[in-house]
Design an enzyme around this catalytic site. Structure first.
Site, mmCIF file in Angstrom:
data_model
loop_
_atom_site.group_PDB
_atom_site.id
_atom_site.type_symbol
_atom_site.label_atom_id
_atom_site.label_comp_id
_atom_site.label_asym_id
_atom_site.label_seq_id
_atom_site.Cartn_x
_atom_site.Cartn_y
_atom_site.Cartn_z
ATOM 1 N N GLY A 12 0.621 -1.601 -0.164
ATOM 2 C CA GLY A 12 -0.161 -0.631 -0.176
ATOM 3 C C GLY A 12 1.034 1.529 -0.307
ATOM 4 N N ASN A 14 1.560 2.824 -2.849
ATOM 5 C CA ASN A 14 0.646 3.928 -3.578
ATOM 6 C C ASN A 14 -0.172 4.552 -2.621
ATOM 7 O OD1 ASN A 14 2.136 3.991 -6.090
ATOM 8 N ND2 ASN A 14 2.138 2.044 -5.784
ATOM 9 N N ARG A 66 -15.142 -18.582 -9.067
ATOM 10 C CA ARG A 66 -14.221 -16.848 -9.821
ATOM 11 C C ARG A 66 -15.307 -16.383 -9.586
ATOM 12 N NH1 ARG A 66 -9.969 -15.622 -11.355
ATOM 13 N NH2 ARG A 66 -8.994 -13.415 -13.342
ATOM 14 N N ASN A 108 -5.183 2.740 -13.699
ATOM 15 C CA ASN A 108 -4.076 1.765 -12.683
ATOM 16 C C ASN A 108 -2.796 2.468 -12.884
ATOM 17 O OD1 ASN A 108 -3.192 -1.114 -12.243
ATOM 18 N ND2 ASN A 108 -2.414 -1.081 -14.403
ATOM 19 N N HIS A 110 1.093 1.509 -13.395
ATOM 20 C CA HIS A 110 1.491 0.110 -13.541
ATOM 21 C C HIS A 110 3.170 0.542 -12.893
ATOM 22 C CE1 HIS A 110 3.120 -4.090 -15.431
ATOM 23 N NE2 HIS A 110 4.052 -2.837 -16.352
ATOM 24 N N GLU A 148 -10.455 -3.615 -20.715
ATOM 25 C CA GLU A 148 -10.865 -5.546 -21.104
ATOM 26 C C GLU A 148 -9.545 -5.814 -21.165
ATOM 27 O OE1 GLU A 148 -14.717 -6.715 -21.690
ATOM 28 O OE2 GLU A 148 -15.901 -4.902 -21.551
ATOM 29 N N ASP A 151 -3.757 -3.994 -19.571
ATOM 30 C CA ASP A 151 -2.336 -2.958 -19.387
ATOM 31 C C ASP A 151 -2.901 -2.813 -20.770
ATOM 32 O OD1 ASP A 151 -1.526 -3.317 -16.789
ATOM 33 O OD2 ASP A 151 0.433 -4.877 -17.578
ATOM 34 N N ALA A 180 8.882 8.049 -9.469
ATOM 35 C CA ALA A 180 7.598 7.924 -10.207
ATOM 36 C C ALA A 180 6.139 7.448 -9.564
ATOM 37 C CB ALA A 180 7.785 6.540 -11.709
HETATM 38 C C1 GAR Z 1 3.472 -1.136 -7.625
HETATM 39 O O1 GAR Z 1 4.948 -1.534 -7.854
HETATM 40 C C2 GAR Z 1 2.503 -1.267 -8.781
HETATM 41 O O2 GAR Z 1 2.588 -0.568 -9.664
HETATM 42 C C3 GAR Z 1 2.529 -2.792 -8.975
HETATM 43 O O3 GAR Z 1 2.545 -3.384 -7.747
HETATM 44 C C4 GAR Z 1 3.112 -2.709 -6.976
HETATM 45 C C5 GAR Z 1 2.132 -2.069 -5.418
HETATM 46 O O4 GAR Z 1 3.194 -2.111 -4.375
HETATM 47 N N1 GAR Z 1 1.651 -2.963 -9.956
HETATM 48 C C6 GAR Z 1 1.055 -3.902 -10.268
HETATM 49 O O5 GAR Z 1 2.156 -4.758 -10.600
HETATM 50 C C7 GAR Z 1 0.279 -3.862 -11.317
HETATM 51 N N2 GAR Z 1 0.629 -4.085 -12.892
HETATM 52 P P1 GAR Z 1 1.826 -0.873 -3.608
HETATM 53 O O6 GAR Z 1 1.408 -1.544 -2.498
HETATM 54 O O7 GAR Z 1 3.170 -0.785 -2.221
HETATM 55 O O8 GAR Z 1 1.346 0.037 -3.786
#
Ligand code: GAR
Length: 211
Positions: A12, A14, A66, A108, A110, A148, A151, A180
Site C-alpha cells: 500500500g 501507492n 470466481r 491503474n 503499472h 478489458e 494494461d 515515478a
Molecule cells: C506497485 O509497484 C504497483 O505499480 C504494482 O504493484 C506494486 C504495489 O505496491 N502494480 C502492478 O504491478 C500492476 N500490474 P504498493 O502496494 O506498495 O503500492
C-alpha cells in the site's frame, strides 16, 4: 469533490502516497471513501486504518468460485459508488462487468513504461526482473485507464527512471516507486479531479497541456 475507491493487494505504498498528498493539501478536491483489498493480510489495510479510511476485504478465498468473487467485488463498488476507482497495486483481475459499469473511471498504476514490460505475468517484482534481464537503460511507471485488456487502456501519465548497472529487482522497484509511481499516481488523480482529462479516440488527453 472526487470520491475515490482505492483497490489494493499489498503493502500500500501507492495508497500512502495518495493519503499523504490529500493530508498535505495538494489534492484539495479528492476524498478516499473506501479502500478495498482482495487480500486479508495486505499492509495497505493498516495504512487505511491509521488514516481513518473505511476498508473492506473481498477475497477470492472467501467465495466458492470466481463468478461469486467477481459479483462480490462489483457489489462492493456499487455500494461505495465512487466517482473514480484507483487500482494501486491491485493484483486481481477486474471483472468485465465492473470495467463496463465504470468505463473511463478506473485508473491503474503499472511499474514500467507501457507498452514495455506489461501484460500477462508482468506485475510487481516480475516487471523489474524482466527489465533487468533485458538490460534496458530506462524504465519507469505508467498511469493508464483500465479497459478489458491487460494494461492496454489509454495512457494518462508516464515517468522515466534510470536503470543502474548493479540494480537488483528490489532496488529498482524502490527507485521506480520513489521517482515515478508515488508522484504520477496522485498527479493523475488531481488532473481527473480538476476535470482536465478526456478520453478521445482511445487516447487520454490532458486539457490545458498544450491543448
Ligand atoms: C506497485 O509497484 C504497483 O505499480 C504494482 O504493484 C506494486 C504495489 O505496491 N502494480 C502492478 O504491478 C500492476 N500490474 P504498493 O502496494 O506498495 O503500492
Amino acid at each position: 469533490m472526487l470520491n475515490i475507491a482505492v483497490l489494493v493487494s499489498g503493502g500500500g505504498t501507492n495508497l500512502q502516497a495518495i493519503i499523504d498528498r490529500i493530508r498535505e493539501g495538494s489534492l484539495p478536491d479528492v476524498k478516499i471513501t473506501c479502500v478495498i483489498s482482495n487480500n486479508h493480510g495486505a499492509g495497505a489495510l493498516e495504512r487505511a486504518e491509521r488514516a481513518g479510511i473505511p476498508s473492506r476485504v473481498v477475497s477470492a478465498r472467501d467465495f466458492a468460485d470466481r463468478e461469486l468473487f467477481h459479483r462480490a467485488l462489483a457489489d462492493a463498488l456499487d455500494e461505495v459508488a465512487p466517482d473514480l476507482v484507483v487500482l494501486a497495486g491491485f493484483l486481481a483481475t477486474i471483472p468485465p462487468e465492473v470495467i463496463r459499469a465504470f468505463s473511463g473511471r478506473i485508473i491503474n498504476i503499472h511499474p514500467s513504461l507501457i507498452p514495455s514490460f506489461c501484460g500477462k505475468g508482468y506485475y510487481g517484482l516480475h516487471v523489474h526482473e524482466g527489465v533487468l534481464k533485458r538490460g534496458v537503460r530506462v524504465t519507469g511507471a505508467t498511469v493508464h485507464f483500465v479497459d478489458e485488456g491487460v494494461d492496454t487502456g489509454p495512457i494518462l501519465l508516464q515517468k522515466a527512471v534510470e536503470v543502474q548497472q548493479d540494480d537488483t529487482p528490489e532496488i529498482l522497484q524502490k527507485r521506480v516507486m520513489e521517482q515515478a509511481e508515488w508522484i504520477i499516481l496522485p498527479k493523475a488523480i488531481g488532473l481527473i479531479a480538476q476535470g482536465r482529462v478526456q478520453i478521445r479516440d482511445g487516447r487520454a488527453l490532458i486539457l490545458g497541456n498544450g491543448e
